[in-house]
Motif scaffolding. Sequence first.
Motif, short mmCIF file in Angstrom:
data_model
loop_
_atom_site.label_atom_id
_atom_site.label_comp_id
_atom_site.label_asym_id
_atom_site.label_seq_id
_atom_site.Cartn_x
_atom_site.Cartn_y
_atom_site.Cartn_z
N LYS A 1 -12.17 -46.46 53.69
CA LYS A 1 -13.02 -47.60 54.01
C LYS A 1 -13.73 -48.05 52.74
O LYS A 1 -14.18 -47.22 51.95
N LYS B 1 -15.65 -44.72 51.75
CA LYS B 1 -15.25 -43.48 52.42
C LYS B 1 -13.88 -43.14 51.89
O LYS B 1 -12.99 -43.99 51.87
N SER C 1 -13.01 -35.13 53.14
CA SER C 1 -13.43 -36.52 53.02
C SER C 1 -14.91 -36.56 52.67
O SER C 1 -15.62 -35.56 52.78
N VAL D 1 -18.36 -39.72 52.08
CA VAL D 1 -18.84 -41.10 52.09
C VAL D 1 -19.88 -41.24 50.99
O VAL D 1 -20.77 -40.41 50.85
N ASP E 1 -21.76 -37.04 54.45
CA ASP E 1 -20.63 -36.65 55.28
C ASP E 1 -19.52 -35.96 54.49
O ASP E 1 -18.34 -36.28 54.63
#
Length: 129
Positions: free
Chosen positions: A41, A64, A83, A85, A103
């Motif tokens: 993202k 992200k 992952s 962000v 995150d």
Amino acid sequence: EKNVTKWAKERLEQCILQTTYALPASSPAPGALLTVSKVCKLEGHASFAMARGKKRYIYEVMVKLDWKIHDPGTTALLDCSGSLVSPDVDGTIDLGEGYEIHDFLIDSVSDNSVKPLLDRFVHRGGFHE
């Protein structure tokens, strides 16, 4: 002021996908390579404006991404992925100051004992810087 959001997002995604980080010599796995595997993202805006004869760049994006790490010099001990962000990539961050990371997730890890290594050298080190 001119809106350059479309161009900036495309260029930023290209640059992010080329990002790598080698764990430092002080880590338990020096030289293990961290790479960005996917930009999931990328939202925000970018523009530039002329003010008093100078070009000013104005941007703020949220990114992200998925990452992976592998140490080719060892067994599969460090084959991990995850992952994270970064909610505020903008022009107020000075070089070397570091970006906020939210995150931070470890999706797969070959050995749970390396989670503290990932937190210290990936979450609070490489991507933060």
